[in-house]
Design a protein around this motif. Structure first.
Motif, PDB file in Angstrom:
ATOM      1  N   THR A 133     -60.105   3.474 -22.339  1.00 42.10           N
ATOM      2  CA  THR A 133     -60.304   2.281 -21.510  1.00 42.10           C
ATOM      3  C   THR A 133     -59.503   1.112 -22.051  1.00 42.10           C
ATOM      4  O   THR A 133     -59.256   0.999 -23.256  1.00 42.10           O
ATOM      5  N   ALA A 134     -59.098   0.243 -21.136  1.00 42.48           N
ATOM      6  CA  ALA A 134     -58.452  -1.024 -21.470  1.00 42.48           C
ATOM      7  C   ALA A 134     -59.041  -2.089 -20.558  1.00 42.48           C
ATOM      8  O   ALA A 134     -59.678  -1.776 -19.550  1.00 42.48           O
ATOM      9  N   LYS A 135     -58.816  -3.360 -20.896  1.00 45.50           N
ATOM     10  CA  LYS A 135     -59.566  -4.409 -20.217  1.00 45.50           C
ATOM     11  C   LYS A 135     -59.151  -4.621 -18.761  1.00 45.50           C
ATOM     12  O   LYS A 135     -59.942  -5.090 -17.952  1.00 45.50           O
ATOM     13  N   ASP A 136     -57.884  -4.286 -18.399  1.00 47.30           N
ATOM     14  CA  ASP A 136     -57.461  -4.568 -17.036  1.00 47.30           C
ATOM     15  C   ASP A 136     -56.263  -3.714 -16.644  1.00 47.30           C
ATOM     16  O   ASP A 136     -55.761  -2.893 -17.429  1.00 47.30           O
ATOM     17  N   THR A 137     -55.802  -3.912 -15.418  1.00 48.36           N
ATOM     18  CA  THR A 137     -54.697  -3.143 -14.864  1.00 48.36           C
ATOM     19  C   THR A 137     -53.406  -3.353 -15.638  1.00 48.36           C
ATOM     20  O   THR A 137     -52.687  -2.399 -15.963  1.00 48.36           O
ATOM     21  N   GLU A 138     -53.088  -4.599 -15.933  1.00 48.56           N
ATOM     22  CA  GLU A 138     -51.840  -4.907 -16.632  1.00 48.56           C
ATOM     23  C   GLU A 138     -51.768  -4.201 -17.978  1.00 48.56           C
ATOM     24  O   GLU A 138     -50.738  -3.619 -18.338  1.00 48.56           O
ATOM     25  N   MET A 139     -52.861  -4.224 -18.725  1.00 45.86           N
ATOM     26  CA  MET A 139     -52.862  -3.575 -20.031  1.00 45.86           C
ATOM     27  C   MET A 139     -52.718  -2.065 -19.899  1.00 45.86           C
ATOM     28  O   MET A 139     -52.011  -1.427 -20.695  1.00 45.86           O
ATOM     29  N   ASN A 140     -53.351  -1.471 -18.905  1.00 46.40           N
ATOM     30  CA  ASN A 140     -53.216  -0.028 -18.723  1.00 46.40           C
ATOM     31  C   ASN A 140     -51.790   0.364 -18.360  1.00 46.40           C
ATOM     32  O   ASN A 140     -51.272   1.374 -18.849  1.00 46.40           O
ATOM     33  N   PHE A 141     -51.129  -0.413 -17.515  1.00 47.89           N
ATOM     34  CA  PHE A 141     -49.743  -0.094 -17.194  1.00 47.89           C
ATOM     35  C   PHE A 141     -48.829  -0.299 -18.405  1.00 47.89           C
ATOM     36  O   PHE A 141     -47.851   0.438 -18.576  1.00 47.89           O
ATOM     37  N   ARG A 142     -49.135  -1.270 -19.239  1.00 48.97           N
ATOM     38  CA  ARG A 142     -48.365  -1.432 -20.477  1.00 48.97           C
ATOM     39  C   ARG A 142     -48.526  -0.209 -21.370  1.00 48.97           C
ATOM     40  O   ARG A 142     -47.554   0.279 -21.955  1.00 48.97           O
ATOM     41  N   LYS A 143     -49.741   0.285 -21.487  1.00 52.56           N
ATOM     42  CA  LYS A 143     -49.982   1.481 -22.300  1.00 52.56           C
ATOM     43  C   LYS A 143     -49.251   2.688 -21.720  1.00 52.56           C
ATOM     44  O   LYS A 143     -48.729   3.529 -22.463  1.00 52.56           O
ATOM     45  N   LEU A 144     -49.213   2.770 -20.393  1.00 54.40           N
ATOM     46  CA  LEU A 144     -48.513   3.879 -19.763  1.00 54.40           C
ATOM     47  C   LEU A 144     -47.016   3.817 -20.067  1.00 54.40           C
ATOM     48  O   LEU A 144     -46.402   4.827 -20.451  1.00 54.40           O
ATOM     49  N   LYS A 145     -46.414   2.640 -19.922  1.00 53.05           N
ATOM     50  CA  LYS A 145     -44.978   2.500 -20.166  1.00 53.05           C
ATOM     51  C   LYS A 145     -44.632   2.742 -21.629  1.00 53.05           C
ATOM     52  O   LYS A 145     -43.541   3.220 -21.945  1.00 53.05           O
ATOM     53  N   ALA A 146     -45.579   2.446 -22.519  1.00 50.83           N
ATOM     54  CA  ALA A 146     -45.364   2.699 -23.951  1.00 50.83           C
ATOM     55  C   ALA A 146     -45.722   4.128 -24.339  1.00 50.83           C
ATOM     56  O   ALA A 146     -45.650   4.486 -25.523  1.00 50.83           O
ATOM     57  N   ARG A 147     -46.129   4.940 -23.373  1.00 53.73           N
ATOM     58  CA  ARG A 147     -46.501   6.352 -23.570  1.00 53.73           C
ATOM     59  C   ARG A 147     -47.727   6.517 -24.480  1.00 53.73           C
ATOM     60  O   ARG A 147     -47.885   7.542 -25.134  1.00 53.73           O
ATOM     61  N   HIS A 148     -48.593   5.510 -24.483  1.00 49.54           N
ATOM     62  CA  HIS A 148     -49.847   5.630 -25.228  1.00 49.54           C
ATOM     63  C   HIS A 148     -50.897   6.396 -24.427  1.00 49.54           C
ATOM     64  O   HIS A 148     -51.903   6.833 -24.988  1.00 49.54           O
ATOM     65  N   ILE A 149     -50.699   6.491 -23.117  1.00 45.38           N
ATOM     66  CA  ILE A 149     -51.534   7.317 -22.261  1.00 45.38           C
ATOM     67  C   ILE A 149     -50.609   8.141 -21.368  1.00 45.38           C
ATOM     68  O   ILE A 149     -49.455   7.759 -21.119  1.00 45.38           O
ATOM     69  N   ALA A 150     -51.112   9.279 -20.879  1.00 43.46           N
ATOM     70  CA  ALA A 150     -50.298  10.150 -20.031  1.00 43.46           C
ATOM     71  C   ALA A 150     -50.315   9.716 -18.575  1.00 43.46           C
ATOM     72  O   ALA A 150     -49.361   9.968 -17.827  1.00 43.46           O
ATOM     73  N   ALA A 151     -51.396   9.055 -18.161  1.00 41.34           N
ATOM     74  CA  ALA A 151     -51.542   8.611 -16.778  1.00 41.34           C
ATOM     75  C   ALA A 151     -52.598   7.517 -16.731  1.00 41.34           C
ATOM     76  O   ALA A 151     -53.390   7.356 -17.671  1.00 41.34           O
ATOM     77  N   TYR A 152     -52.607   6.781 -15.636  1.00 39.13           N
ATOM     78  CA  TYR A 152     -53.563   5.701 -15.432  1.00 39.13           C
ATOM     79  C   TYR A 152     -54.273   5.956 -14.109  1.00 39.13           C
ATOM     80  O   TYR A 152     -53.635   6.148 -13.078  1.00 39.13           O
ATOM     81  N   ALA A 153     -55.600   5.980 -14.143  1.00 43.42           N
ATOM     82  CA  ALA A 153     -56.407   6.220 -12.944  1.00 43.42           C
ATOM     83  C   ALA A 153     -56.904   4.882 -12.395  1.00 43.42           C
ATOM     84  O   ALA A 153     -57.635   4.161 -13.081  1.00 43.42           O
ATOM     85  N   THR A 154     -56.517   4.580 -11.170  1.00 40.65           N
ATOM     86  CA  THR A 154     -56.951   3.324 -10.567  1.00 40.65           C
ATOM     87  C   THR A 154     -56.996   3.466  -9.051  1.00 40.65           C
ATOM     88  O   THR A 154     -56.595   4.495  -8.488  1.00 40.65           O
TER      89      THR A 154
END
Length: 261
Positions: free
Chosen positions: A168-189
């Protein structure tokens, strides 16, 4: 009041007072501090001039039931905690699960919420890097790797129940940042949130995967205590929502300030 005894006058005055109280009842309603355009607009505790289509629906429903509405915004986890402890009367937008049913009241039909009184229905999907998308076939969640989710969203529990690893991350922007940095494989929203991000960031190299994860109905919910004390007002608001979803919501979503991707 000629001809009425003191007892009858007292009963009449009490009835008039009750009508006045109903007409001027104030509802303490809260919603999330994260934008979910076009349904909830703006970030933080501020309400922009066009606060979101569902916010306007809630305002119209309160007006239709002659209720004064006190609206405020809270971060997701704090909102859930304070609603759980009856610190507010109502909240939106919430999908249904059994955990929430323990401390929210939904418009029920038997053992399930009545979809006639939903605010709207939204789809969830996975978003991934275009040049390295995981092989998603609609069933193989455990094999995908870590999936990002906004903190407090019920989709996290749905994914865990299917064996997925969730971060989990606090919001959409942070999750997309994690995705672009390859810290997560996908983002569910929700599709409308993810698609808006792709529209606003065309160079991000992100795509929505098919098929969608799920579709969910979302509701206006009431705190247990307030609903117990005001069942008629709750019923009026839910009925108003059911009507406004068909009449007002389509009109609002066509407005230029609520443009959809």
């Amino acid at each position: 009041m000629r001809g009425l005894g003191l007892k009858q006058i007292g009963l009449l005055l009490a009835a008039l007072a009750a009508q006045t109280a109903t007409a001027t009842a104030t509802l303490d309603m809260v919603y999330g501090a994260v934008a979910s355009d076009p349904y909830m607009s703006g970030e933080g505790d501020q309400m922009p001039p066009h606060p979101g289509a569902v916010v306007e629906m809630a305002q119209a429903a309160a007006k239709g039931c002659r209720i004064a509405l006190k609206l405020s915004r809270l971060p997701g986890k704090r909102l859930l905690t304070e609603m759980q402890h009856d610190q507010h009367d109502a909240a939106f937008m919430f999908s249904h699960n059994k955990e929430r049913e323990a401390y929210f009241n939904y418009p029920m039909q038997g053992d399930e919420p009545d979809p006639r009184y939903r605010l709207t229905t939204l789809a969830y999907s996975l978003y991934a890097l275009k040049n390295a998308p995981p092989a998603w076939n609609g069933k193989n969640l455990p094999a995908l790797g870590a999936i990002g989710v906004n903190a407090g969203w019920s989709i996290a529990d749905d994914l865990r129940a299917k064996g997925a690893k969730v971060e989990t991350a606090k919001d959409t922007e942070m999750n997309f940042r994690k995705l672009k940095a390859r810290h997560i494989a996908a983002y569910a929203t929700q599709n409308h949130i993810g698609d808006r991000y792709l529209e606003d960031h065309p160079q991000a190299g992100i795509v929505r995967l098919q098929p969608p994860l799920s579709r969910k109905d979302y509701y206006l919910v009431f705190g247990k205590r307030w609903h117990r004390d005001n069942p008629a007002l709750a019923r009026c608001l839910w009925q108003q929502i059911g009507t406004l979803r068909e009449s007002l919501l389509p009109t609002l979503l066509r407005q230029p300030w609520y443009r959809q991707p």
